[in-house]
Design an enzyme around this catalytic site. Structure first.
Site, mmCIF file in Angstrom:
data_model
loop_
_atom_site.group_PDB
_atom_site.id
_atom_site.type_symbol
_atom_site.label_atom_id
_atom_site.label_comp_id
_atom_site.label_asym_id
_atom_site.label_seq_id
_atom_site.Cartn_x
_atom_site.Cartn_y
_atom_site.Cartn_z
ATOM 1 N N GLU A 1 -3.099 5.051 4.748
ATOM 2 C CA GLU A 1 -3.799 5.007 3.463
ATOM 3 C C GLU A 1 -5.229 5.529 3.619
ATOM 4 O O GLU A 1 -5.976 5.041 4.478
ATOM 5 C CB GLU A 1 -3.809 3.576 2.931
ATOM 6 C CG GLU A 1 -2.412 3.105 2.567
ATOM 7 C CD GLU A 1 -2.367 1.665 2.086
ATOM 8 O OE1 GLU A 1 -3.384 0.962 2.192
ATOM 9 O OE2 GLU A 1 -1.298 1.257 1.598
ATOM 10 N N GLY B 1 5.126 5.144 -6.953
ATOM 11 C CA GLY B 1 6.035 4.169 -7.564
ATOM 12 C C GLY B 1 7.280 4.101 -6.709
ATOM 13 O O GLY B 1 7.188 4.097 -5.485
ATOM 14 N N HIS C 1 1.734 5.395 3.216
ATOM 15 C CA HIS C 1 1.306 4.000 3.475
ATOM 16 C C HIS C 1 1.684 3.602 4.903
ATOM 17 O O HIS C 1 2.124 2.472 5.137
ATOM 18 C CB HIS C 1 1.965 3.020 2.494
ATOM 19 C CG HIS C 1 1.709 3.299 1.046
ATOM 20 N ND1 HIS C 1 0.536 2.954 0.426
ATOM 21 C CD2 HIS C 1 2.479 3.903 0.090
ATOM 22 C CE1 HIS C 1 0.603 3.319 -0.862
ATOM 23 N NE2 HIS C 1 1.762 3.905 -1.077
ATOM 24 N N SER D 1 1.734 8.943 -2.624
ATOM 25 C CA SER D 1 2.818 8.013 -2.261
ATOM 26 C C SER D 1 4.203 8.608 -2.557
ATOM 27 O O SER D 1 4.589 9.588 -1.916
ATOM 28 C CB SER D 1 2.575 6.688 -2.982
ATOM 29 O OG SER D 1 3.394 5.675 -2.478
ATOM 30 N N ALA D 2 4.955 8.095 -3.519
ATOM 31 C CA ALA D 2 6.280 8.668 -3.832
ATOM 32 C C ALA D 2 6.159 10.158 -4.182
ATOM 33 O O ALA D 2 7.029 10.963 -3.824
ATOM 34 C CB ALA D 2 6.930 7.910 -4.989
#
Lengths: 245, 245
Positions: free
Chosen positions: A204, A100, A169, A132-133
């Site tokens: 990714e 997020g 990413h 991700s985050a």
């Protein structure tokens, strides 16, 4: 003896993934086997939904992640449903932090006094997964996030469970693009005009498997390594990243 | 009388551009006519090179921008070459802030105590041009920048010379993309889960012309308007944005 004891305790056990979802796949599906292995010692995993992708609520985000965890027969508990987040971390047998917005995630980790206990728990062997985050915060700082600064966190310092920063990413420059905004590589180069911490550009479908001080690149792709005053370079999957720095 | 006086002084005069360079063009070329018009009352323009694109030095960046300004017969002076940045702002007859990293720019504007005097000077009629990061800072906050947080500024608050924020280099989602990172629209949507300030997504080749309280979209393209709890929408070039909010 204290030092030996501390070193013995450095039993980090992390899965640090670039993305939760690969193109054409379902949420967390490509990681199912790794997740089952990482969390094999527990049936319950604590979920940190603070990053709220797309502004989704903590409850909705937890429900989405719980569905993926149910496929490997794990129950997922949102940290926001527990009375004391710090206690929740100390009692957890496994933690997953979803993606997020990294600024929001970091601001909430500080506001709820989770950052320091989570760091200590990971150094003491708590199995941790981030996407991700949730992977960004495994680095020394969150300063190579791709996210918008939608809130002002009290610090950019994060868990420091890796001796470098993550750029999740990671995207190669598109040679056909007519867009004049900075490429990802340019942004990381700008980062290195101000900072010395190395950066791992994680594409990714790639993830890092961390066991103690051993950090190995997993998945099928190469990763891109950025160091201050050096040309960036690619490393193959299977590479032990700790030998690089 | 004081109020009237204040309103009389709100003679803002700005050119707020998405990018310095359009695809296939040279630095600032597409803006030459507008620049000549904005700075017609002075032969000298003060340059703020703090954003340092690609990590370029203040001197090199000033030399690059000075070359573009020489084509419209203006001399460009780097603020870093003057003994007191605050005095430099107060004495300037025109200011240009170039693009680069918005976090670095904002941190330097605060460190050199330029933010507040620059704001006051613009409200008092100082002709100001910004491109990219230099446009970002015209908004209420820098929180819709696309840049990496390579340094930690003391605040995200910026000049507030516009009643909204700018997202420069605005990019439409690419329907053929297999990348799972957030689109620009998703990022701005996440911004609006935490903030009420509207956002103008300014595509490359677009700029805002600000005269007093009048703000007009210029260039050939539409711009995308984002407001909290509303669907984003497009506005045509020539639209007076102040009528929208």
């Amino acid at each position: 003896m204290l030092n030996l004891h501390f070193r013995y305790q450095n039993m980090k056990n992390l899965l640090v993934a670039s993305t939760s979802t690969v193109f054409g796949g379902n949420y967390l599906d490509y990681l199912a086997e790794e997740m089952a292995s990482l969390f094999h010692n527990t049936t319950e995993v604590l979920f940190i939904p603070y990053a709220r992708p797309n502004g989704i609520s903590h409850d909705s985000y937890t429900a989405k992640a719980a569905e993926a965890f149910s496929k490997i027969d794990k129950k997922l508990i949102g940290i926001h449903t527990l009375p004391n987040p710090e206690t929740a971390i100390r009692q957890a047998k496994g933690v997953f932090t979803g993606g997020g917005n990294t600024f929001l995630l970091v601001a909430q980790l500080y506001a709820n006094q989770v950052m320091q206990p989570l760091r200590e728990a990971i150094f003491n062997g708590l199995p941790y997964m981030g996407t991700s985050a949730g992977s960004n915060i495994c680095g020394v700082t969150m300063q190579t996030t791709n996210d918008m600064p939608i809130v002002y966190p009290p610090s950019f310092k994060t868990l420091g469970t890796l001796p470098f920063n993550i750029n999740p990413h990671y995207l190669d420059p598109d040679p056909t693009s007519q867009h004049m905004g900075e490429t990802r590589e340019t942004r990381i180069k700008e980062y290195h005009t101000q900072n010395t911490v190395p950066v791992v550009g994680l594409r990714e479908g790639s993830w890092l498997q961390v066991s103690g001080d051993n950090i190995v690149l997993k998945g099928t792709l190469t990763a891109r390594i950025f160091q201050q005053n050096k040309e960036p370079f690619e490393v193959e999957t299977g590479t032990a990243l700790t030998t690089l720095f």
